[in-house]
Design an enzyme around this catalytic site. Structure first.
Site, PDB file in Angstrom:
ATOM      1  N   CYS A 191       0.052   1.332   7.336  1.00  0.00           N
ATOM      2  CA  CYS A 191      -0.613   1.595   6.055  1.00  0.00           C
ATOM      3  C   CYS A 191      -2.000   2.188   6.260  1.00  0.00           C
ATOM      4  CB  CYS A 191      -0.680   0.321   5.226  1.00  0.00           C
ATOM      5  SG  CYS A 191       0.942  -0.159   4.606  1.00  0.00           S
ATOM      6  N   CYS A 249      -1.844  -3.103   7.436  1.00  0.00           N
ATOM      7  CA  CYS A 249      -1.305  -2.961   8.790  1.00  0.00           C
ATOM      8  C   CYS A 249      -1.626  -1.544   9.291  1.00  0.00           C
ATOM      9  CB  CYS A 249       0.206  -3.209   8.792  1.00  0.00           C
ATOM     10  SG  CYS A 249       1.183  -1.895   8.020  1.00  0.00           S
ATOM     11  N   GLU A 298       0.833  -1.204   0.000  1.00  0.00           N
ATOM     12  CA  GLU A 298       0.000   0.000   0.000  1.00  0.00           C
ATOM     13  C   GLU A 298       0.866   1.253   0.000  1.00  0.00           C
ATOM     14  OE1 GLU A 298      -1.872  -2.857   3.089  1.00  0.00           O
ATOM     15  OE2 GLU A 298       0.041  -2.595   2.083  1.00  0.00           O
TER      16      GLU A 298
END
Length: 153
Positions: free
Chosen positions: A113, A110, A84
């Site tokens: 991100c 996560c 990302e």
């Protein structure tokens, strides 16, 4: 008479591309791909791996693997940049605004991100596989982002 093949939905199409993008990753633990889309047009893609010019973990070893660190923990010692993040970085590098766009990711983002996705103005997160990060889910919920786990054929 030729039998027509079923045309994929837009979600299937973009997630299939994210899956293909993930095949560029050389991560020893998880290959992730991301596609940022606006108005059904692909703006940029990214896959997880080390910064440009930095050796891959397969060349020097995976520190998290060597230390037996479970998935979702101690991401700060990973050499890799998330898919990302790499997609957002590519957009920034080439002057492409991703505000109001959607992101298709092979895994749930996560927390690092998630914060990036929120701050760049992405509105919808589509993913297929989970990721063990409760903070990420909390942040995306607080920011009122639409997160959809796709069940693809």
């Amino acid at each position: 008479m030729k039998e027509e093949k079923a045309r994929p939905s837009w979600d299937e199409y973009f997630m299939d591309i994210a899956g293909r993008v993930s095949t560029r990753s050389k991560c020893m633990r998880r290959q992730v791909g991301a596609v940022i889309v606006k108005d059904r047009r692909i703006l940029c893609t990214g896959y997880n791996g080390p910064p440009t010019g930095i050796p891959h973990c397969e060349e020097i070893g995976c520190l998290r693997g060597q230390l037996g660190i479970p998935s979702g923990e101690r991401r700060e010692i990973c050499r890799g940049v998330c898919a990302e993040m790499n997609a957002v970085i590519q957009a920034a590098r080439y002057g492409i605004s991703v505000e109001g766009a959607d992101i298709y990711i092979t895994n749930f983002p996560c927390s690092y991100c998630a914060k990036t996705i929120i701050n760049v103005g992405i509105k919808n997160v589509y993913y297929t596989d989970g990721y063990p990060d409760d903070l990420s889910r909390q942040l995306l919920n607080e920011a009122k982002l639409n997160c959809v786990q796709l069940e693809l054929p």
